[in-house]
Design a protein around this motif. Structure first.
Motif, short mmCIF file in Angstrom:
data_model
loop_
_atom_site.label_atom_id
_atom_site.label_comp_id
_atom_site.label_asym_id
_atom_site.label_seq_id
_atom_site.Cartn_x
_atom_site.Cartn_y
_atom_site.Cartn_z
N UNK A 28 90.79 -46.27 69.05
CA UNK A 28 92.13 -45.75 69.36
C UNK A 28 92.03 -44.33 69.91
N UNK A 29 91.19 -43.52 69.27
CA UNK A 29 91.05 -42.12 69.70
C UNK A 29 90.47 -42.03 71.11
N UNK A 30 89.46 -42.85 71.39
CA UNK A 30 88.83 -42.83 72.72
C UNK A 30 89.81 -43.27 73.80
N UNK A 31 90.58 -44.31 73.50
CA UNK A 31 91.56 -44.80 74.48
C UNK A 31 92.67 -43.77 74.69
N UNK A 36 95.28 -39.54 78.09
CA UNK A 36 95.81 -38.18 78.22
C UNK A 36 95.05 -37.41 79.30
N UNK A 37 93.72 -37.52 79.31
CA UNK A 37 92.93 -36.83 80.34
C UNK A 37 93.33 -37.30 81.74
N UNK A 38 93.55 -38.60 81.88
CA UNK A 38 93.89 -39.14 83.19
C UNK A 38 95.27 -38.69 83.68
N UNK A 39 96.26 -38.67 82.76
CA UNK A 39 97.60 -38.30 83.22
C UNK A 39 97.77 -36.79 83.39
N UNK A 51 91.50 -47.93 84.66
CA UNK A 51 91.10 -46.52 84.69
C UNK A 51 90.83 -46.01 83.28
N UNK A 52 91.73 -46.37 82.36
CA UNK A 52 91.59 -45.95 80.96
C UNK A 52 90.33 -46.54 80.35
N UNK A 53 90.09 -47.83 80.61
CA UNK A 53 88.91 -48.50 80.06
C UNK A 53 87.62 -47.87 80.58
#
Length: 201
Positions: A28-31, A36-39, A51-53
């Protein structure tokens, strides 16, 4: 063997459950961190589950085991933030007349205001404030319930006031962000709580 003895988990199975829980928490934390980093660098609607994966290093089947879609992951992250913030005063065992950790929230929002902007740009800000209202109203009502005899108000009125105060705080937070932090977070905390107790007393 009694039913209670039969139902009692072994130490080995208890360790296995804890290890599984820890793995789920880390996933959960990694996802959440990946999203958050992507947005922070991309419009929310252009970010895909893939992208998240890729950023998190998590498989697609694992993702869909926990979340319906990208928005489900996003709102879960925001709910966790509001849960932590709305209970912060209790977790710190703070004995004061503060009903919300305004200073702490603004310090965080000040650092993370790119997320606020990303939500605004994607048209999700209204939903963000609706969610925040629910958490903060509950927190304020819980804190004020300790002063109920002093305030001499009914339960329904307490709930109504808590909702009104949560709305006032969110309006104040919005003003603070839009004004690029004209006042220091502590000054906003003092201002808000001054209004709270002036109105209640």
């Amino acid at each position: 063997m009694s039913n209670s003895e039969r139902a009692k988990p072994s130490k080995a199975s208890s360790k296995s459950v804890k290890a599984t829980d820890a793995r789920i928490r880390r996933t959960h934390e990694r996802l959440g961190l990946a999203l958050i980093e992507l947005i922070l660098d991309n419009p929310i609607d252009t970010v895909t589950v893939q992208d998240v994966l890729d950023r998190a290093g998590v498989g697609r089947s694992t993702f869909y085991l926990h979340y319906r879609d990208k928005d489900d992951l996003l709102w879960t992250q925001l709910e966790q933030f509001f849960e932590i913030m709305s209970n912060l005063l209790d977790s710190k065992k703070e004995v004061s007349r503060r009903v919300l950790p305004v200073r702490e929230m603004l310090e965080h929002v000040g650092i993370e205001n790119k997320i606020y902007r990303a939500l605004a740009d994607s048209g999700r800000l209204h939903d963000f404030f609706d969610l925040a209202q629910q958490y903060f109203a509950r927190s304020i009502e819980k804190r004020l319930s300790g002063y109920r005899k002093l305030l001499n108000i009914s339960g329904d009125e307490l709930t109504a006031r808590a909702n009104a105060l949560a709305g006032s705080y969110l309006a104040l937070m919005r003003w603070w962000i839009d004004s690029k932090g004209k006042l220091p977070p502590q000054a906003v905390d003092d201002l808000f709580h001054g209004m709270v107790w002036k109105g209640l007393e």
